[in-house]
Each structure stands twice: as structure tokens, then as C-alpha cells.
Design a protein around this motif. Structure first.
Motif, mmCIF file in Angstrom:
data_model
loop_
_atom_site.group_PDB
_atom_site.id
_atom_site.type_symbol
_atom_site.label_atom_id
_atom_site.label_comp_id
_atom_site.label_asym_id
_atom_site.label_seq_id
_atom_site.Cartn_x
_atom_site.Cartn_y
_atom_site.Cartn_z
ATOM 1 N N LYS A 64 0.816 -1.208 0.000
ATOM 2 C CA LYS A 64 0.000 0.000 0.000
ATOM 3 C C LYS A 64 0.853 1.262 0.000
ATOM 4 O O LYS A 64 0.408 2.303 -0.499
ATOM 5 N N LEU A 95 -4.974 -1.819 -5.360
ATOM 6 C CA LEU A 95 -4.236 -2.925 -4.757
ATOM 7 C C LEU A 95 -5.187 -4.104 -4.578
ATOM 8 O O LEU A 95 -6.159 -4.018 -3.823
ATOM 9 N N ALA A 104 -5.289 5.473 0.511
ATOM 10 C CA ALA A 104 -5.377 4.204 1.220
ATOM 11 C C ALA A 104 -6.160 4.386 2.510
ATOM 12 O O ALA A 104 -5.919 5.302 3.289
ATOM 13 N N VAL A 120 -5.419 2.952 -3.718
ATOM 14 C CA VAL A 120 -4.353 3.506 -2.880
ATOM 15 C C VAL A 120 -3.707 4.754 -3.466
ATOM 16 O O VAL A 120 -2.920 5.411 -2.802
#
Length: 216
Positions: free
Chosen positions: A130, A165, A201, A178
Motif C-alpha cells: 500500500k 491494490l 489508502a 491507494v
């Protein structure tokens, strides 16, 4: 693109509409019939002449997939399959099993990533992906592409929009956003003149929309 019911994720490169629809159909196949059935379908591409004819002479319908699954008896697996005869290392229409880092874009050697503090991977791998993994995408975005299938013009910036992600475990697959860049459809990507990307994120969809309205 991820499965709703089974642990499958497909990263897509190609003509966006066609490739996304193709990947969505494969995820639906996996949801309905299981991971093994989807893998067998991809393996059949090599011998299926109708599939090969459909994609071979149509750059708009072309596809390049990185596929991650959690096999019910063999655990995590990663594959690559594409339709482009000009890509090196991976023959078209063959399902290639890969056990190393697979990147469809600019490649950075390990030393360069060490020098930037991105490697080595420390602590929780998901958290690393991340943060540091998103930084790799920033680097790739800032590098002009010159190896896209069917393209013979000048290198150009090819990574834009956002970074998602995808995570695949034995329990299933999930996806989260993210990174968001301020690109506009129909306009050239210009990372050299843009503001820093927004790190989104941990934000839900409503929060991301509110942030985009504030920064528009």
C-alpha cells in the motif's frame, strides 16, 4: 478485477473496454465454476483456433493479463497470458506460470529500489504494498513507455488515473484504491507538471469522492 466469490484477481493491460470485459468474464467464470475451471479455460487458448483468430489480428481486442489465484489444493499461484506476438519472453496465448515479480511496465532493478529506500520489504507485506508498492507505481508513471504492443510512435506516459491494490488469500479476493491522480480522459498524461498524487489508502468511496471535489 477480482472475483466476487473466489480468490481470483486479474491485472489488465490492453484496449481498456475490450480487455476489462474479457477479464470480467473470466472472473465470472471462476465465480460460477471455480478457480480450476478458469485456469483450464485459459490453458485452452493455446489450442483454440477461434480464440486465436479473434484476438490475433485485432489490436483493439488484444489483452495482457497477470492472473493471481489461490488454488484450492496448491495454494497461491500467479500466471501471465497475452495475445501480442511482439512481447518478449512470453509466447502469446500460452498460460505461463510465474514465480517472480511480474510487472507490465517500466522495470527498475533491485539496486535502484534499494537506493530509493523502497526495498527491502519489511514488516507486513500488505502494508508495504500500500505504501512502497504505490511508490513504485509513481516511478513507473514518471517513465515514458516505449514497449506497448502494436505501438511504433514516440515514447509517452502511459500510467494514469489511479492505483488499485488487489489481495488474494484462501478466503477470497479484495481490492482497494491507494493512489488517485488528476488525469482526464482524452488528455495526455503529464506527470512532470502535476501536483503530488493523493494517497487514498484507507478511505472509503464516499470519502474519496469528497476529496476529489475539494481538489477539482
Amino acid at each position: 478485477m477480482v472475483g466476487d466469490k473466489v480468490p481470483v484477481a486479474i491485472a489488465v493491460r490492453g484496449a481498456s473496454g475490450h480487455s476489462l470485459a474479457h477479464a470480467r468474464a473470466l472472473c465470472s467464470l471462476a465465480d460460477e465454476n471455480g478457480v480450476i475451471e478458469m485456469i483450464d479455460a485459459l490453458r485452452s487458448y493455446q489450442l483454440n483456433l477461434s480464440v486465436r483468430r479473434h484476438f490475433q489480428n485485432d489490436e483493439k481486442a488484444g489483452f495482457d493479463f497477470a492472473v493471481a489465484v489461490w488454488h484450492p489444493t496448491e495454494g497461491p499461484q500467479q500466471f501471465r497470458i497475452h495475445s501480442y506476438p511482439t512481447l518478449p519472453d512470453f509466447a502469446p496465448f500460452e498460460l505461463h506460470s510465474v514465480e517472480f515479480l511480474l510487472a507490465c511496465g517500466s522495470y527498475f532493478d533491485s539496486q535502484a529500489l534499494f537506493d530509493r529506500g523502497i526495498l527491502p520489504v519489511r514488516g507486513d507485506g500488505h502494508i508495504w504494498a500500500k505504501t512502497k508498492g504505490a511508490e513504485i507505481m509513481d516511478l513507473m508513471r514518471a517513465t515514458k513507455a516505449d514497449n506497448l504492443p502494436g505501438y511504433e510512435g514516440e515514447p509517452f506516459y502511459a500510467i494514469g488515473g489511479h492505483v488499485d491494490l488487489a489481495s488474494v488469500t484462501a478466503e477470497g479476493a479484495s481490492i482497494e484504491r491507494v493512489r488517485v491522480w488528476k488525469d482526464r480522459i482524452g488528455r495526455k498524461i503529464k506527470p512532470e507538471v502535476e501536483e503530488p498524487a493523493a494517497n487514498v489508502a484507507g478511505l472509503n468511496r464516499q470519502m474519496r469522492r469528497a476529496m476529489r471535489r475539494r481538489t477539482a
